[in-house]
Write a protein that holds these residues in place. Sequence first.
Motif, PDB file in Angstrom:
ATOM      1  N   TYR A  96      66.205  -8.109  57.660  1.00  0.00           N
ATOM      2  CA  TYR A  96      66.238  -9.255  58.557  1.00  0.00           C
ATOM      3  C   TYR A  96      67.658  -9.778  58.692  1.00  0.00           C
ATOM      4  O   TYR A  96      68.167  -9.983  59.794  1.00  0.00           O
ATOM      5  N   ILE A  97      68.324  -9.963  57.567  1.00  0.00           N
ATOM      6  CA  ILE A  97      69.695 -10.483  57.576  1.00  0.00           C
ATOM      7  C   ILE A  97      70.627  -9.507  58.286  1.00  0.00           C
ATOM      8  O   ILE A  97      71.462  -9.908  59.104  1.00  0.00           O
ATOM      9  N   SER A  98      70.484  -8.226  58.001  1.00  0.00           N
ATOM     10  CA  SER A  98      71.362  -7.201  58.583  1.00  0.00           C
ATOM     11  C   SER A  98      71.162  -7.067  60.087  1.00  0.00           C
ATOM     12  O   SER A  98      72.124  -6.853  60.831  1.00  0.00           O
ATOM     13  N   GLU A  99      69.936  -7.129  60.527  1.00  0.00           N
ATOM     14  CA  GLU A  99      69.627  -6.826  61.923  1.00  0.00           C
ATOM     15  C   GLU A  99      69.576  -8.045  62.827  1.00  0.00           C
ATOM     16  O   GLU A  99      69.611  -7.909  64.045  1.00  0.00           O
ATOM     17  N   LYS A 100      69.487  -9.225  62.254  1.00  0.00           N
ATOM     18  CA  LYS A 100      69.336 -10.423  63.075  1.00  0.00           C
ATOM     19  C   LYS A 100      70.474 -10.563  64.076  1.00  0.00           C
ATOM     20  O   LYS A 100      70.236 -10.784  65.271  1.00  0.00           O
ATOM     21  N   GLU A 101      71.696 -10.439  63.618  1.00  0.00           N
ATOM     22  CA  GLU A 101      72.853 -10.591  64.509  1.00  0.00           C
ATOM     23  C   GLU A 101      72.811  -9.545  65.621  1.00  0.00           C
ATOM     24  O   GLU A 101      73.045  -9.859  66.789  1.00  0.00           O
ATOM     25  N   PHE A 102      72.462  -8.300  65.254  1.00  0.00           N
ATOM     26  CA  PHE A 102      72.387  -7.224  66.245  1.00  0.00           C
ATOM     27  C   PHE A 102      71.356  -7.552  67.329  1.00  0.00           C
ATOM     28  O   PHE A 102      71.637  -7.464  68.523  1.00  0.00           O
ATOM     29  N   ASP A 126      69.959 -10.442  68.024  1.00  0.00           N
ATOM     30  CA  ASP A 126      70.272 -11.680  68.752  1.00  0.00           C
ATOM     31  C   ASP A 126      71.224 -11.412  69.914  1.00  0.00           C
ATOM     32  O   ASP A 126      71.142 -12.049  70.958  1.00  0.00           O
ATOM     33  N   LYS A 127      72.122 -10.447  69.758  1.00  0.00           N
ATOM     34  CA  LYS A 127      73.092 -10.105  70.812  1.00  0.00           C
ATOM     35  C   LYS A 127      72.451  -9.326  71.954  1.00  0.00           C
ATOM     36  O   LYS A 127      73.029  -9.217  73.032  1.00  0.00           O
ATOM     37  N   ASN A 180      69.804 -10.150  73.577  1.00  0.00           N
ATOM     38  CA  ASN A 180      69.186 -11.074  74.543  1.00  0.00           C
ATOM     39  C   ASN A 180      67.871 -10.511  75.076  1.00  0.00           C
ATOM     40  O   ASN A 180      67.699 -10.312  76.280  1.00  0.00           O
TER      41      ASN A 180
END
Length: 143
Positions: A60-66, A68-69, A71
């Motif tokens: 979750y932490i690793s992939e969230k930023e990916f 989120d970008k 859209n």
Amino acid sequence: MTDNDKLSNEKDASICDVLKSDTSEIIKKLESQTPLIFQNYSNLYSQYLHMWDDLFGTCYISEKEFFDKLNIDPIVLKQIKKNSESIKKSSLEIIDMNSKFWDEYFKMRISAVKSYDSFLHSMMESYAKMISQFNQPSNKNKK
């Protein structure tokens, strides 16, 4: 002094006394280990589940930023949430069904063991009666 020491000092000790004493000692030892075995299994299983929870947390932490970008369209997110909830609901139902199954399974097995124990007691009573008849002098020898 152990049961074996007591038995070895008694003149009247029989093979049944010896075997019963030794068997009881083995069974008591096995029975004393049962809570530890189940606790260790429970600890192992809990650690296994915790590992999977940590793994998904790390993902979750690793992939969230990916993600989120990306859209992603809210309609797609809504469908993903719907699918995820369906899988979660099915999983929780399966867990409940398995818990009920194992509960009933163990109740049935306990009942079967109790029935078998009762059967064995009946058979041993019949066996004891038969053995006692062999130990009685026969009527033919009295004539």
